[in-house]
Design a protein around this motif. Structure first.
Motif, PDB file in Angstrom:
ATOM      1  N   UNK A 106      -4.765  -5.213   8.106  1.00 47.56           N
ATOM      2  CA  UNK A 106      -3.413  -5.763   7.978  1.00 47.56           C
ATOM      3  C   UNK A 106      -2.359  -4.689   7.747  1.00 47.56           C
ATOM      4  N   UNK A 107      -2.791  -3.480   7.462  1.00 46.87           N
ATOM      5  CA  UNK A 107      -1.851  -2.367   7.266  1.00 46.87           C
ATOM      6  C   UNK A 107      -1.914  -1.338   8.385  1.00 46.87           C
ATOM      7  N   UNK A 108      -2.479  -1.739   9.501  1.00 42.21           N
ATOM      8  CA  UNK A 108      -2.693  -0.865  10.663  1.00 42.21           C
ATOM      9  C   UNK A 108      -1.406  -0.137  11.082  1.00 42.21           C
ATOM     10  N   UNK A 109      -0.286  -0.842  10.995  1.00 42.64           N
ATOM     11  CA  UNK A 109       0.973  -0.199  11.394  1.00 42.64           C
ATOM     12  C   UNK A 109       1.961  -0.110  10.235  1.00 42.64           C
ATOM     13  N   UNK A 110       1.402   0.009   9.039  1.00 44.45           N
ATOM     14  CA  UNK A 110       2.256   0.274   7.869  1.00 44.45           C
ATOM     15  C   UNK A 110       2.384   1.794   7.772  1.00 44.45           C
ATOM     16  N   UNK A 111       3.333   2.316   8.529  1.00 53.88           N
ATOM     17  CA  UNK A 111       3.380   3.765   8.724  1.00 53.88           C
ATOM     18  C   UNK A 111       3.704   4.520   7.428  1.00 53.88           C
ATOM     19  N   UNK A 112       4.482   3.905   6.558  1.00 48.01           N
ATOM     20  CA  UNK A 112       4.768   4.632   5.306  1.00 48.01           C
ATOM     21  C   UNK A 112       3.511   4.713   4.441  1.00 48.01           C
ATOM     22  N   UNK A 113       2.685   3.664   4.479  1.00 48.91           N
ATOM     23  CA  UNK A 113       1.401   3.731   3.743  1.00 48.91           C
ATOM     24  C   UNK A 113       0.509   4.823   4.355  1.00 48.91           C
ATOM     25  N   UNK A 114       0.440   4.863   5.673  1.00 48.02           N
ATOM     26  CA  UNK A 114      -0.398   5.886   6.333  1.00 48.02           C
ATOM     27  C   UNK A 114       0.065   7.293   5.958  1.00 48.02           C
ATOM     28  N   UNK A 115       1.379   7.499   5.956  1.00 47.84           N
ATOM     29  CA  UNK A 115       1.921   8.819   5.584  1.00 47.84           C
ATOM     30  C   UNK A 115       1.579   9.160   4.143  1.00 47.84           C
ATOM     31  N   UNK A 116       1.719   8.160   3.288  1.00 46.85           N
ATOM     32  CA  UNK A 116       1.438   8.402   1.860  1.00 46.85           C
ATOM     33  C   UNK A 116      -0.032   8.694   1.608  1.00 46.85           C
ATOM     34  N   UNK A 117      -0.902   8.023   2.337  1.00 48.21           N
ATOM     35  CA  UNK A 117      -2.336   8.291   2.181  1.00 48.21           C
ATOM     36  C   UNK A 117      -2.639   9.712   2.651  1.00 48.21           C
ATOM     37  N   UNK A 166     -17.768   6.372  -3.469  1.00 43.37           N
ATOM     38  CA  UNK A 166     -17.108   5.069  -3.501  1.00 43.37           C
ATOM     39  C   UNK A 166     -15.963   4.999  -2.479  1.00 43.37           C
ATOM     40  N   UNK A 167     -15.800   3.817  -1.925  1.00 50.57           N
ATOM     41  CA  UNK A 167     -14.769   3.581  -0.896  1.00 50.57           C
ATOM     42  C   UNK A 167     -14.040   2.284  -1.211  1.00 50.57           C
ATOM     43  N   UNK A 168     -12.711   2.348  -1.234  1.00 54.91           N
ATOM     44  CA  UNK A 168     -11.947   1.122  -1.490  1.00 54.91           C
ATOM     45  C   UNK A 168     -10.640   1.126  -0.712  1.00 54.91           C
ATOM     46  N   UNK A 169     -10.096  -0.061  -0.516  1.00 55.84           N
ATOM     47  CA  UNK A 169      -8.839  -0.189   0.241  1.00 55.84           C
ATOM     48  C   UNK A 169      -7.621   0.083  -0.637  1.00 55.84           C
ATOM     49  N   UNK A 170      -6.659   0.802  -0.051  1.00 57.29           N
ATOM     50  CA  UNK A 170      -5.340   0.960  -0.686  1.00 57.29           C
ATOM     51  C   UNK A 170      -4.395   0.047   0.073  1.00 57.29           C
ATOM     52  N   UNK A 171      -3.772  -0.886  -0.633  1.00 57.04           N
ATOM     53  CA  UNK A 171      -2.880  -1.824   0.048  1.00 57.04           C
ATOM     54  C   UNK A 171      -1.417  -1.410   0.001  1.00 57.04           C
ATOM     55  N   UNK A 172      -1.037  -0.721  -1.083  1.00 56.39           N
ATOM     56  CA  UNK A 172       0.379  -0.403  -1.298  1.00 56.39           C
ATOM     57  C   UNK A 172       0.587   1.088  -1.496  1.00 56.39           C
ATOM     58  N   UNK A 173       1.683   1.583  -0.957  1.00 58.48           N
ATOM     59  CA  UNK A 173       2.030   3.000  -1.141  1.00 58.48           C
ATOM     60  C   UNK A 173       2.068   3.371  -2.615  1.00 58.48           C
ATOM     61  N   UNK A 174       2.580   2.464  -3.427  1.00 56.71           N
ATOM     62  CA  UNK A 174       2.719   2.790  -4.861  1.00 56.71           C
ATOM     63  C   UNK A 174       1.369   2.973  -5.565  1.00 56.71           C
ATOM     64  N   UNK A 203      -1.276   4.611  -4.092  1.00 55.59           N
ATOM     65  CA  UNK A 203      -2.051   5.684  -3.450  1.00 55.59           C
ATOM     66  C   UNK A 203      -2.630   6.674  -4.454  1.00 55.59           C
ATOM     67  N   UNK A 204      -1.777   7.183  -5.333  1.00 56.05           N
ATOM     68  CA  UNK A 204      -2.260   8.227  -6.252  1.00 56.05           C
ATOM     69  C   UNK A 204      -3.292   7.674  -7.218  1.00 56.05           C
ATOM     70  N   UNK A 248      -2.333   9.695  13.623  1.00 58.26           N
ATOM     71  CA  UNK A 248      -1.582  10.938  13.420  1.00 58.26           C
ATOM     72  C   UNK A 248      -0.643  10.856  12.208  1.00 58.26           C
ATOM     73  N   UNK A 249      -0.242   9.646  11.817  1.00 59.18           N
ATOM     74  CA  UNK A 249       0.583   9.538  10.596  1.00 59.18           C
ATOM     75  C   UNK A 249      -0.199  10.033   9.387  1.00 59.18           C
ATOM     76  N   UNK A 250      -1.522   9.818   9.419  1.00 59.11           N
ATOM     77  CA  UNK A 250      -2.366  10.301   8.310  1.00 59.11           C
ATOM     78  C   UNK A 250      -2.590  11.801   8.451  1.00 59.11           C
ATOM     79  N   UNK A 251      -2.995  12.214   9.643  1.00 68.35           N
ATOM     80  CA  UNK A 251      -3.421  13.613   9.807  1.00 68.35           C
ATOM     81  C   UNK A 251      -2.243  14.589   9.740  1.00 68.35           C
ATOM     82  N   UNK A 252      -1.062  14.137  10.172  1.00 64.68           N
ATOM     83  CA  UNK A 252       0.105  15.019  10.140  1.00 64.68           C
ATOM     84  C   UNK A 252       0.422  15.487   8.734  1.00 64.68           C
ATOM     85  N   UNK A 253       0.069  14.628   7.765  1.00 64.62           N
ATOM     86  CA  UNK A 253       0.358  14.985   6.375  1.00 64.62           C
ATOM     87  C   UNK A 253      -0.642  16.023   5.852  1.00 64.62           C
TER      88      UNK A 253
END
Ligand code: PEP
Ligand code: MN
Length: 268
Positions: A112-123, A87-95, A97-98, A152-157
Protein backbone atom coordinates in the motif's frame (compact mmCIF):
# COMPACT_ATOMS: atom_id res chain seq x y z
CA UNK A 1 1.54 8.01 -19.18
CA UNK A 2 5.09 9.28 -19.18
CA UNK A 3 7.90 6.84 -19.76
CA UNK A 4 9.24 5.20 -16.63
CA UNK A 5 12.98 4.71 -16.82
CA UNK A 6 14.77 2.44 -14.39
CA UNK A 7 17.17 1.87 -12.68
CA UNK A 8 20.14 1.29 -10.42
CA UNK A 9 22.24 -1.67 -11.48
CA UNK A 10 24.40 -2.16 -8.42
CA UNK A 11 24.47 -5.50 -6.70
CA UNK A 12 23.01 -5.38 -3.21
CA UNK A 13 24.86 -6.73 -0.19
CA UNK A 14 22.22 -9.19 0.90
CA UNK A 15 20.30 -11.85 -0.94
CA UNK A 16 22.19 -11.71 -4.18
CA UNK A 17 21.51 -14.49 -6.61
CA UNK A 18 23.48 -17.18 -4.99
CA UNK A 19 22.62 -20.80 -4.36
CA UNK A 20 20.66 -19.78 -1.25
CA UNK A 21 16.94 -19.11 -0.94
CA UNK A 22 16.21 -17.09 2.19
CA UNK A 23 12.93 -17.65 4.00
CA UNK A 24 11.21 -14.67 5.64
CA UNK A 25 8.70 -16.45 7.85
CA UNK A 26 6.72 -15.28 10.85
CA UNK A 27 3.36 -14.07 12.02
CA UNK A 28 1.33 -11.51 10.12
CA UNK A 29 1.14 -9.43 13.31
CA UNK A 30 3.24 -9.62 16.44
CA UNK A 31 0.57 -10.23 19.09
CA UNK A 32 2.53 -11.15 22.24
CA UNK A 33 5.95 -12.29 23.38
CA UNK A 34 4.69 -15.89 23.70
CA UNK A 35 3.18 -15.91 20.22
CA UNK A 36 6.27 -14.40 18.60
CA UNK A 37 8.75 -16.59 20.45
CA UNK A 38 6.88 -19.78 19.65
CA UNK A 39 7.26 -19.03 15.94
CA UNK A 40 10.87 -17.93 16.46
CA UNK A 41 11.71 -21.21 18.14
CA UNK A 42 10.29 -23.14 15.19
CA UNK A 43 12.15 -21.02 12.62
CA UNK A 44 15.47 -21.25 14.47
CA UNK A 45 14.98 -24.98 14.98
CA UNK A 46 14.76 -25.38 11.20
CA UNK A 47 18.09 -23.62 10.75
CA UNK A 48 16.53 -20.59 9.06
CA UNK A 49 17.80 -17.06 9.63
CA UNK A 50 15.00 -14.51 9.46
CA UNK A 51 11.72 -13.84 11.21
CA UNK A 52 9.10 -11.38 9.99
CA UNK A 53 6.29 -9.82 12.00
CA UNK A 54 3.97 -6.82 11.72
CA UNK A 55 4.23 -4.07 14.33
CA UNK A 56 2.37 -1.37 12.41
CA UNK A 57 -0.34 -2.99 10.31
CA UNK A 58 -1.79 -1.40 7.16
CA UNK A 59 -5.37 -2.57 7.72
CA UNK A 60 -8.07 -1.84 5.17
CA UNK A 61 -10.56 -1.24 7.97
CA UNK A 62 -9.55 1.24 10.71
CA UNK A 63 -11.52 -0.82 13.24
CA UNK A 64 -9.30 -3.88 12.65
CA UNK A 65 -6.27 -4.63 14.84
CA UNK A 66 -3.62 -2.03 14.00
CA UNK A 67 -0.58 -3.76 15.54
CA UNK A 68 1.18 -3.32 18.87
CA UNK A 69 3.52 -0.64 17.51
CA UNK A 70 6.73 -0.07 19.46
CA UNK A 71 5.85 -2.84 21.94
CA UNK A 72 5.93 -5.30 19.00
CA UNK A 73 9.35 -3.99 17.99
CA UNK A 74 10.64 -4.64 21.51
CA UNK A 75 9.25 -8.17 21.39
CA UNK A 76 10.91 -8.72 18.00
CA UNK A 77 14.28 -7.42 19.11
CA UNK A 78 14.33 -9.54 22.26
CA UNK A 79 13.01 -12.65 20.46
CA UNK A 80 15.43 -12.20 17.57
CA UNK A 81 18.36 -12.00 19.99
CA UNK A 82 17.13 -14.94 22.03
CA UNK A 83 16.79 -17.25 19.02
CA UNK A 84 19.62 -15.84 16.90
CA UNK A 85 17.32 -14.62 14.12
CA UNK A 86 17.32 -11.46 12.02
CA UNK A 87 14.09 -9.49 12.16
CA UNK A 88 12.00 -7.89 9.42
CA UNK A 89 9.05 -5.56 9.85
CA UNK A 90 7.02 -3.05 7.86
CA UNK A 91 7.47 0.70 8.23
CA UNK A 92 4.20 2.43 7.43
CA UNK A 93 4.99 6.07 8.21
CA UNK A 94 7.96 8.32 7.55
CA UNK A 95 7.83 9.48 11.16
CA UNK A 96 8.53 5.90 12.34
CA UNK A 97 11.56 5.22 10.12
CA UNK A 98 14.25 5.92 12.70
CA UNK A 99 12.45 4.17 15.52
CA UNK A 100 11.79 1.03 13.47
CA UNK A 101 15.34 1.09 12.12
CA UNK A 102 16.71 1.09 15.67
CA UNK A 103 14.95 -2.21 16.51
CA UNK A 104 15.12 -4.49 13.46
CA UNK A 105 17.52 -5.88 10.84
CA UNK A 106 15.30 -5.43 7.78
CA UNK A 107 12.68 -2.82 6.89
CA UNK A 108 9.68 -3.67 4.74
CA UNK A 109 7.73 -1.32 2.50
CA UNK A 110 4.21 -2.70 2.14
CA UNK A 111 2.18 -2.92 -1.05
CA UNK A 112 0.00 0.00 0.00
CA UNK A 113 3.03 2.29 0.21
CA UNK A 114 4.48 1.28 -3.17
CA UNK A 115 4.32 4.86 -4.42
CA UNK A 116 4.72 6.71 -1.14
CA UNK A 117 7.85 8.36 -2.43
CA UNK A 118 8.61 10.37 0.69
CA UNK A 119 8.52 7.15 2.74
CA UNK A 120 10.84 5.46 0.23
CA UNK A 121 13.27 8.40 0.42
CA UNK A 122 13.18 8.38 4.20
CA UNK A 123 13.84 4.65 4.37
CA UNK A 124 16.83 5.13 2.07
CA UNK A 125 18.06 7.91 4.32
CA UNK A 126 17.78 6.04 7.63
CA UNK A 127 19.45 2.91 6.22
CA UNK A 128 22.20 4.80 4.39
CA UNK A 129 24.92 3.95 6.92
CA UNK A 130 23.64 0.64 8.27
CA UNK A 131 22.80 -0.78 4.82
CA UNK A 132 20.05 -2.78 6.47
CA UNK A 133 17.96 -4.76 4.00
CA UNK A 134 14.91 -3.01 2.59
CA UNK A 135 12.25 -5.43 1.35
CA UNK A 136 10.19 -3.46 -1.15
CA UNK A 137 6.82 -4.96 -2.01
CA UNK A 138 5.15 -4.40 -5.33
CA UNK A 139 1.87 -2.50 -5.20
CA UNK A 140 -1.11 -4.56 -6.24
CA UNK A 141 -1.67 -2.38 -9.27
CA UNK A 142 1.95 -1.49 -9.97
CA UNK A 143 3.85 -2.34 -13.15
CA UNK A 144 7.36 -3.74 -13.01
CA UNK A 145 8.70 -0.58 -14.65
CA UNK A 146 7.06 1.56 -11.96
CA UNK A 147 8.44 -0.77 -9.29
CA UNK A 148 12.01 -0.55 -10.55
CA UNK A 149 11.74 3.20 -10.95
CA UNK A 150 10.40 3.61 -7.40
CA UNK A 151 13.28 1.48 -6.08
CA UNK A 152 15.61 4.30 -7.06
CA UNK A 153 13.96 6.53 -4.42
CA UNK A 154 15.45 4.14 -1.85
CA UNK A 155 18.81 3.56 -3.48
CA UNK A 156 19.43 7.21 -4.39
CA UNK A 157 19.57 7.99 -0.70
CA UNK A 158 22.52 5.64 -0.34
CA UNK A 159 21.32 2.08 0.39
CA UNK A 160 21.17 -0.39 -2.49
CA UNK A 161 20.59 -3.41 -0.24
CA UNK A 162 17.08 -3.79 -1.62
CA UNK A 163 15.11 -7.01 -2.07
CA UNK A 164 12.04 -6.68 -4.29
CA UNK A 165 8.97 -8.66 -3.23
CA UNK A 166 6.16 -9.85 -5.50
CA UNK A 167 2.99 -10.31 -3.42
CA UNK A 168 0.20 -10.63 -5.96
CA UNK A 169 -1.88 -8.26 -8.04
CA UNK A 170 -5.51 -7.19 -8.02
CA UNK A 171 -7.18 -8.77 -11.06
CA UNK A 172 -10.67 -9.91 -12.05
CA UNK A 173 -9.99 -13.27 -10.38
CA UNK A 174 -11.61 -13.78 -6.98
CA UNK A 175 -10.70 -17.43 -6.28
CA UNK A 176 -7.48 -16.23 -4.68
CA UNK A 177 -6.93 -13.13 -2.57
CA UNK A 178 -4.54 -11.70 -5.18
CA UNK A 179 -3.15 -13.07 -8.45
CA UNK A 180 0.48 -14.02 -7.95
CA UNK A 181 2.56 -12.72 -10.86
CA UNK A 182 5.14 -15.47 -10.92
CA UNK A 183 6.52 -14.04 -14.19
CA UNK A 184 7.77 -11.08 -12.20
CA UNK A 185 10.67 -13.22 -10.98
CA UNK A 186 12.38 -13.87 -14.35
CA UNK A 187 11.47 -10.38 -15.54
CA UNK A 188 13.13 -8.77 -12.51
CA UNK A 189 16.12 -11.04 -13.03
CA UNK A 190 16.34 -9.92 -16.63
CA UNK A 191 15.84 -6.22 -15.97
CA UNK A 192 17.77 -5.62 -12.77
CA UNK A 193 20.36 -7.05 -10.44
CA UNK A 194 18.07 -7.02 -7.41
CA UNK A 195 17.13 -10.26 -5.71
CA UNK A 196 13.42 -11.00 -5.68
CA UNK A 197 11.30 -12.47 -2.93
CA UNK A 198 7.92 -14.11 -3.51
CA UNK A 199 5.36 -13.61 -0.74
CA UNK A 200 3.21 -16.73 -1.06
CA UNK A 201 0.80 -16.04 1.81
CA UNK A 202 -0.92 -12.80 0.79
CA UNK A 203 -1.80 -13.88 -2.77
CA UNK A 204 -3.04 -17.25 -1.51
CA UNK A 205 -5.35 -15.85 1.15
CA UNK A 206 -5.95 -19.41 2.40
CA UNK A 207 -3.34 -21.75 3.83
CA UNK A 208 -3.96 -24.79 1.64
CA UNK A 209 -2.72 -22.89 -1.44
CA UNK A 210 0.51 -21.77 0.24
CA UNK A 211 2.63 -24.92 -0.36
CA UNK A 212 1.94 -24.99 -4.12
CA UNK A 213 2.81 -21.31 -4.49
CA UNK A 214 5.97 -21.80 -2.44
CA UNK A 215 7.06 -24.67 -4.68
CA UNK A 216 6.39 -22.46 -7.69
CA UNK A 217 8.55 -19.73 -6.16
CA UNK A 218 11.48 -22.15 -5.76
CA UNK A 219 11.03 -23.51 -9.27
CA UNK A 220 10.82 -20.09 -10.91
CA UNK A 221 14.10 -19.02 -9.30
CA UNK A 222 13.01 -16.75 -6.46
CA UNK A 223 15.87 -15.56 -4.25
CA UNK A 224 13.70 -15.56 -1.13
CA UNK A 225 10.21 -16.53 -0.02
CA UNK A 226 7.89 -14.91 2.52
CA UNK A 227 5.54 -17.21 4.45
CA UNK A 228 3.20 -16.26 7.32
CA UNK A 229 3.26 -18.60 10.33
CA UNK A 230 1.17 -18.39 13.53
CA UNK A 231 1.04 -20.76 16.51
CA UNK A 232 -2.76 -20.71 16.46
CA UNK A 233 -4.07 -19.30 13.16
CA UNK A 234 -7.80 -19.37 14.07
CA UNK A 235 -7.02 -16.99 16.95
CA UNK A 236 -4.80 -14.67 14.86
CA UNK A 237 -5.58 -10.95 15.04
CA UNK A 238 -4.89 -10.58 11.29
CA UNK A 239 -4.72 -12.89 8.26
CA UNK A 240 -5.69 -16.03 10.19
CA UNK A 241 -6.93 -18.04 7.17
CA UNK A 242 -3.62 -17.88 5.31
CA UNK A 243 -1.15 -18.49 8.13
CA UNK A 244 0.49 -21.90 8.54
CA UNK A 245 0.91 -23.60 11.90
CA UNK A 246 4.50 -24.30 12.94
CA UNK A 247 3.92 -27.99 12.09
CA UNK A 248 2.63 -27.18 8.60
CA UNK A 249 5.51 -24.77 8.09
CA UNK A 250 8.02 -27.41 9.17
CA UNK A 251 6.60 -29.88 6.62
CA UNK A 252 6.70 -27.23 3.91
CA UNK A 253 10.34 -26.36 4.61
CA UNK A 254 11.24 -30.06 4.42
CA UNK A 255 9.54 -30.24 0.98
CA UNK A 256 11.11 -27.03 -0.25
CA UNK A 257 14.56 -28.23 0.77
CA UNK A 258 14.16 -31.31 -1.41
CA UNK A 259 12.91 -29.24 -4.31
CA UNK A 260 15.62 -26.60 -3.93
CA UNK A 261 18.26 -29.34 -4.05
CA UNK A 262 17.04 -30.24 -7.54
CA UNK A 263 18.09 -26.74 -8.61
CA UNK A 264 21.36 -26.93 -6.68
CA UNK A 265 20.06 -24.47 -4.08
CA UNK A 266 19.77 -24.35 -0.31
CA UNK A 267 16.91 -23.05 1.81
CA UNK A 268 18.27 -20.81 4.58
C1 PEP B 1 2.55 -7.91 5.25
O1 PEP B 1 3.48 -8.53 4.71
O2 PEP B 1 2.38 -7.92 6.47
C2 PEP B 1 1.60 -7.14 4.43
C3 PEP B 1 0.71 -6.31 4.98
O3 PEP B 1 1.71 -7.38 3.12
P1 PEP B 1 1.25 -6.48 1.86
O4 PEP B 1 1.85 -5.12 2.06
O5 PEP B 1 1.85 -7.23 0.72
O6 PEP B 1 -0.24 -6.50 1.84
MN1 MN C 1 -0.52 -10.56 6.62
Amino acid sequence: MSEVKPVSQKLPDYGTRTDEIAIFAGPCSVESEEQFNEVAECIAGLGLHWIRGGAFKPRTNPHSFQGLGEEALQIMKAGGEKYGLKTLTEVMDSEHCEMVHSYVDGLQVGARNFQNFSLLKNIGKVTKDSHKMVLFKRGFAGTIAEWLAATDYITMAGNDNVVLCERGLRTFETATRFTLDISAVPVIHKQSLYPICVDVSHPAGVRDLVPALARAAVAVGADSIMIEVHPNPPAALSDGPQQLTPAQFTDLITDLRELAAVFGKKIV
